[in-house]
Design a protein around this motif. Structure first.
Motif, mmCIF file in Angstrom:
data_model
loop_
_atom_site.group_PDB
_atom_site.id
_atom_site.type_symbol
_atom_site.label_atom_id
_atom_site.label_comp_id
_atom_site.label_asym_id
_atom_site.label_seq_id
_atom_site.Cartn_x
_atom_site.Cartn_y
_atom_site.Cartn_z
ATOM 1 N N LYS A 55 -2.619 17.086 29.151
ATOM 2 C CA LYS A 55 -3.733 16.647 30.005
ATOM 3 C C LYS A 55 -5.036 16.521 29.221
ATOM 4 C CE LYS A 55 -5.075 21.292 31.561
ATOM 5 N NZ LYS A 55 -5.118 22.229 32.702
ATOM 6 N N PRO A 58 -6.345 12.611 27.635
ATOM 7 C CA PRO A 58 -7.342 11.722 28.236
ATOM 8 C C PRO A 58 -8.779 12.112 27.915
ATOM 9 C CG PRO A 58 -5.636 12.271 29.835
ATOM 10 C CD PRO A 58 -5.415 13.147 28.649
ATOM 11 N N MET A 61 -9.650 10.868 24.584
ATOM 12 C CA MET A 61 -9.867 9.432 24.647
ATOM 13 C C MET A 61 -11.270 9.115 25.152
ATOM 14 S SD MET A 61 -8.720 6.460 24.011
ATOM 15 C CE MET A 61 -7.003 6.880 23.655
ATOM 16 N N VAL A 62 -11.754 9.882 26.134
ATOM 17 C CA VAL A 62 -13.127 9.699 26.623
ATOM 18 C C VAL A 62 -14.126 9.943 25.501
ATOM 19 C CG1 VAL A 62 -14.886 10.608 28.191
ATOM 20 C CG2 VAL A 62 -12.568 10.259 29.012
ATOM 21 N N VAL A 105 -12.569 3.231 31.364
ATOM 22 C CA VAL A 105 -11.721 4.121 30.571
ATOM 23 C C VAL A 105 -11.999 5.583 30.910
ATOM 24 C CG1 VAL A 105 -11.159 4.891 28.237
ATOM 25 C CG2 VAL A 105 -11.491 2.467 28.689
ATOM 26 N N SER A 106 -13.277 5.922 31.045
ATOM 27 C CA SER A 106 -13.629 7.311 31.364
ATOM 28 C C SER A 106 -13.087 7.705 32.732
ATOM 29 C CB SER A 106 -15.149 7.491 31.330
ATOM 30 O OG SER A 106 -15.659 7.222 30.038
ATOM 31 N N CYS A 109 -9.284 8.102 32.540
ATOM 32 C CA CYS A 109 -8.894 9.302 31.793
ATOM 33 C C CYS A 109 -9.177 10.576 32.591
ATOM 34 C CB CYS A 109 -9.629 9.343 30.448
ATOM 35 S SG CYS A 109 -9.075 8.103 29.258
ATOM 36 N N MET A 112 -6.490 10.893 35.122
ATOM 37 C CA MET A 112 -5.253 11.387 34.530
ATOM 38 C C MET A 112 -5.341 12.888 34.258
ATOM 39 S SD MET A 112 -3.052 9.018 34.403
ATOM 40 C CE MET A 112 -1.872 9.889 33.382
ATOM 41 N N PHE A 113 -6.496 13.336 33.803
ATOM 42 C CA PHE A 113 -6.672 14.771 33.541
ATOM 43 C C PHE A 113 -6.520 15.575 34.826
ATOM 44 C CE2 PHE A 113 -9.517 18.474 33.521
ATOM 45 C CZ PHE A 113 -9.003 19.174 32.447
#
Length: 210
Positions: A55, A58, A61-62, A105-106, A109, A112-113
């Motif tokens: 988890k 993501p 990635m942010v 994207v943020s 992500c 997803m987290f």
């Protein structure tokens, strides 16, 4: 923040843009590999350990996307004082299009987290909230297309800003095509572009002190 990024050395920026995210990804990868022993399928309890660790991907990635767009933003906005008086580059469109992929994207992500954080051994698959994909899919498709455009436009505007500041005249894409691709392939481009950005930032600082 903008001034610090403009004046950062190429190796410092490379460490932030590439070294930090890659290092975090590798660290999590090593932890995951230690859970999956000998390539055998993980036990149920190991599976949930993997989920609890995965988890954080993501969030990394942010961080990665935020650092990249901070660089684009610093060049595009921070070098406006270096523009020749005969050239006007409005940053409003750039700011809008650069925020779209960053927020997209943020948001994805973070979602997803949160979703992975809710996966527990006692929670059955059918108990998880159902996502209405029939209307969410077209919205995500539109946002994805806008985000891709925003990414390329951000690189385009940053490259054009840098080249205009250097040449002190109106430029065409042919003039800054190489800078565009160096922003695109930033792990290599940062070593070439950042010294030139440092020079522009230093010149800007001198002019502001006059």
């Amino acid at each position: 923040m903008t001034d610090k990024i403009l004046k950062a050395k190429h190796w410092q920026l490379f460490f932030l843009l590439v070294g930090v995210p890659v290092g975090l990804f590798l660290t999590i990868g090593v932890i995951i590999s230690s859970i999956i022993k000998g390539g055998t399928p993980p036990e149920p309890e190991d599976f949930f350990k993997l989920i609890s660790i995965a988890k954080f991907f993501p969030l990394i990635m942010v961080l990665f996307v935020s650092l990249i767009f901070s660089w684009f933003w610093s060049v595009s906005v921070g070098l406006q004082n270096n523009m020749p008086s005969s050239v006007e580059m409005k940053t409003t469109k750039f700011k809008i299009f650069s925020c779209i992929p960053l927020l997209y994207v943020s948001g994805f992500c973070v979602f997803m987290f949160v979703a992975l954080s809710k996966v527990k051994p006692q929670v059955l698959l059918q108990d998880l909230p159902q996502i209405p994909m029939e209307w969410l899919t077209p919205i995500l498709f539109i946002l994805h297309i806008l985000s891709v455009f925003g990414i390329f436009y951000s690189m385009y505007f940053a490259a054009k800003t840098l080249k205009t500041a250097e040449l002190q005249r109106e430029v065409t894409f042919k003039d800054f095509a190489s800078e565009f691709f160096m922003f695109w392939f930033f792990p290599i481009g940062v070593w070439i572009l950042q010294p030139r950005i440092n020079e522009m930032a230093e010149k800007n600082g001198v002019e502001n002190n006059v």
